[in-house]
Design an enzyme around this catalytic site. Sequence first.
Site, PDB file in Angstrom:
ATOM      1  N   TYR A  31     -20.705 -29.077  27.597  1.00  0.00           N
ATOM      2  CA  TYR A  31     -19.767 -28.010  27.240  1.00  0.00           C
ATOM      3  C   TYR A  31     -18.314 -28.481  27.441  1.00  0.00           C
ATOM      4  CZ  TYR A  31     -17.407 -23.502  27.396  1.00  0.00           C
ATOM      5  OH  TYR A  31     -16.558 -22.459  27.156  1.00  0.00           O
ATOM      6  N   ARG A  39     -16.054  -9.784  48.857  1.00  0.00           N
ATOM      7  CA  ARG A  39     -16.037 -11.186  48.417  1.00  0.00           C
ATOM      8  C   ARG A  39     -17.244 -11.899  49.006  1.00  0.00           C
ATOM      9  NH1 ARG A  39     -13.249 -14.468  51.342  1.00  0.00           N
ATOM     10  NH2 ARG A  39     -11.336 -13.244  51.376  1.00  0.00           N
ATOM     11  N   LYS A  41     -23.467 -15.523  27.960  1.00  0.00           N
ATOM     12  CA  LYS A  41     -24.193 -15.794  26.721  1.00  0.00           C
ATOM     13  C   LYS A  41     -25.495 -14.979  26.671  1.00  0.00           C
ATOM     14  CE  LYS A  41     -20.715 -18.581  26.487  1.00  0.00           C
ATOM     15  NZ  LYS A  41     -20.758 -19.982  26.893  1.00  0.00           N
ATOM     16  N   ASP A  54     -27.258 -27.271  33.439  1.00  0.00           N
ATOM     17  CA  ASP A  54     -26.642 -26.083  32.839  1.00  0.00           C
ATOM     18  C   ASP A  54     -27.669 -25.521  31.861  1.00  0.00           C
ATOM     19  OD1 ASP A  54     -25.265 -24.300  31.166  1.00  0.00           O
ATOM     20  OD2 ASP A  54     -23.371 -25.374  31.357  1.00  0.00           O
TER      21      ASP A  54
HETATM   22  C1  LIG Z   1     -19.858 -20.869  27.664  1.00  0.00           C
HETATM   23  C2  LIG Z   1     -20.446 -21.982  28.433  1.00  0.00           C
HETATM   24  C3  LIG Z   1     -19.938 -22.352  29.693  1.00  0.00           C
HETATM   25  C4  LIG Z   1     -18.726 -21.680  30.298  1.00  0.00           C
HETATM   26  O1  LIG Z   1     -18.999 -20.359  30.642  1.00  0.00           O
HETATM   27  P1  LIG Z   1     -17.891 -19.167  30.644  1.00  0.00           P
HETATM   28  O2  LIG Z   1     -18.707 -17.985  31.002  1.00  0.00           O
HETATM   29  O3  LIG Z   1     -17.300 -19.121  29.281  1.00  0.00           O
HETATM   30  O4  LIG Z   1     -16.890 -19.538  31.673  1.00  0.00           O
HETATM   31  C5  LIG Z   1     -20.577 -23.367  30.367  1.00  0.00           C
HETATM   32  N1  LIG Z   1     -21.634 -24.016  29.848  1.00  0.00           N
HETATM   33  C6  LIG Z   1     -22.141 -23.697  28.633  1.00  0.00           C
HETATM   34  C7  LIG Z   1     -23.305 -24.445  28.106  1.00  0.00           C
HETATM   35  C8  LIG Z   1     -21.569 -22.686  27.883  1.00  0.00           C
HETATM   36  O5  LIG Z   1     -22.050 -22.383  26.671  1.00  0.00           O
END
Ligand SMILES: *Cc1c(COP(=O)(O)O)cnc(C)c1O
Length: 385
Positions: free
Chosen positions: A102, A50, A199, A174
């Site tokens: 998001y 961890r 992504k 982000d």
């Molecule tokens: C998908 C997404 C998230 C969340 O991420 P997860 O891996 O699904 O928990 C946060 N910000 C953006 C812009 C996203 O597209």
Amino acid sequence: MEKYKHIESAMIHGGIYGDKVTGAVNTPIYQTSTYEQKGLGENSGWEYSRTGNPTRAALEALIAELEGGTAGFAFGSGMAAITAVLSLFRSGDKVIISSNVYGGTFRVLDKVFSNFGLKYIIVDTSDLDNLESNITDDVRAILIESPANPLLTITDIAAVSVIAKKHGILSIVDNTFMTPYLQRPIELGADIVIHSATKYLGGHSDLVAGLVVVKDRSLADRIAFIQNATGGVLGPFDSFLLIRGIKTLGVRLDRHVENAEAAANFLQNHKAVKKVYYPGLQDAQGYEVNRRQAKNGGAMISFELYENYDIRKFFKSLRLIALAESLGGVESLVCHPASMTHASIPKEIRDKVGITEGLIRLSIGIENIDDLLADLDQAIAESEM
Ligand SMILES: *Cc1c(COP(=O)(O)O)cnc(C)c1O
């Protein structure tokens, strides 16, 4: 001479390259929870997975290098990464978030962190005067996305960072939609970068992961503490998959963007299409700002059809492009933000920020562009009422 100068090479050779023990060109999957200690207080630098794991550490060093930060941290999902960053704050603090942020980011603030007294306010951060007028004494951070989901709204990252610095608060970006290959927020002045690595960074729709990169050492120590204390870490196998995904990020994104530019032009010139949202189009909101801060417009497109087209029929008629949540994989995906990715945002707020019932979001993949355009064209034709 340094080994390389360019990010295309860093994506392949960056972080901790290979395995010193065997010469293996890939960091092994250290599938272990613990590490034997030689005696009391004598360990090899690894104690418990961890706290630290060599495969995860290779990934964390890689993303820190690509984003130009001092340290990186890997989590079990993008939301776990966002949760760790929001854990920097305390009861009574307030975070400004971009409208169009998001849906899950909104939800965790609205339904989880609000229970602990952390406040938030939704602001159109593409309007800098409006942003600054919302900075009250309790505001501790500005969390933005650029382009923001799903209208691909552009916010000036450098300008937001200057405003944050002036008020002594953190700027958090982000960077999921762009990745460090197309945009590097820390170089633009941001303090913290977050990724849903699920992504583009992973890129093959086969893992869920999140990353955080910070600019300075004191923030690195605080996030490291939170990561270990709250424990939402990424496992060794997924860390390996993510390193593997990042190696091809450059070539994948070149093709994603080439296809997206062609698809945006195709849609813009289609008689059935009312509006296209794509930061790479010259008449897009924030086109000039995006050109300054990013390499190009990325590979996400949103659009609306005219009222005489039935969008349910459109979704049903697509043959190649799959209806699914998520984005950034090699395969093209389509989604309906109002009922899918942004359903957790109340309808009044959705309407206010422009996430209409007719909005369609495309994640353009790396298939042959003619196949993609043909699929869009036939599905639009099928949906005409
Ligand atoms: C998908 C997404 C998230 C969340 O991420 P997860 O891996 O699904 O928990 C946060 N910000 C953006 C812009 C996203 O597209």
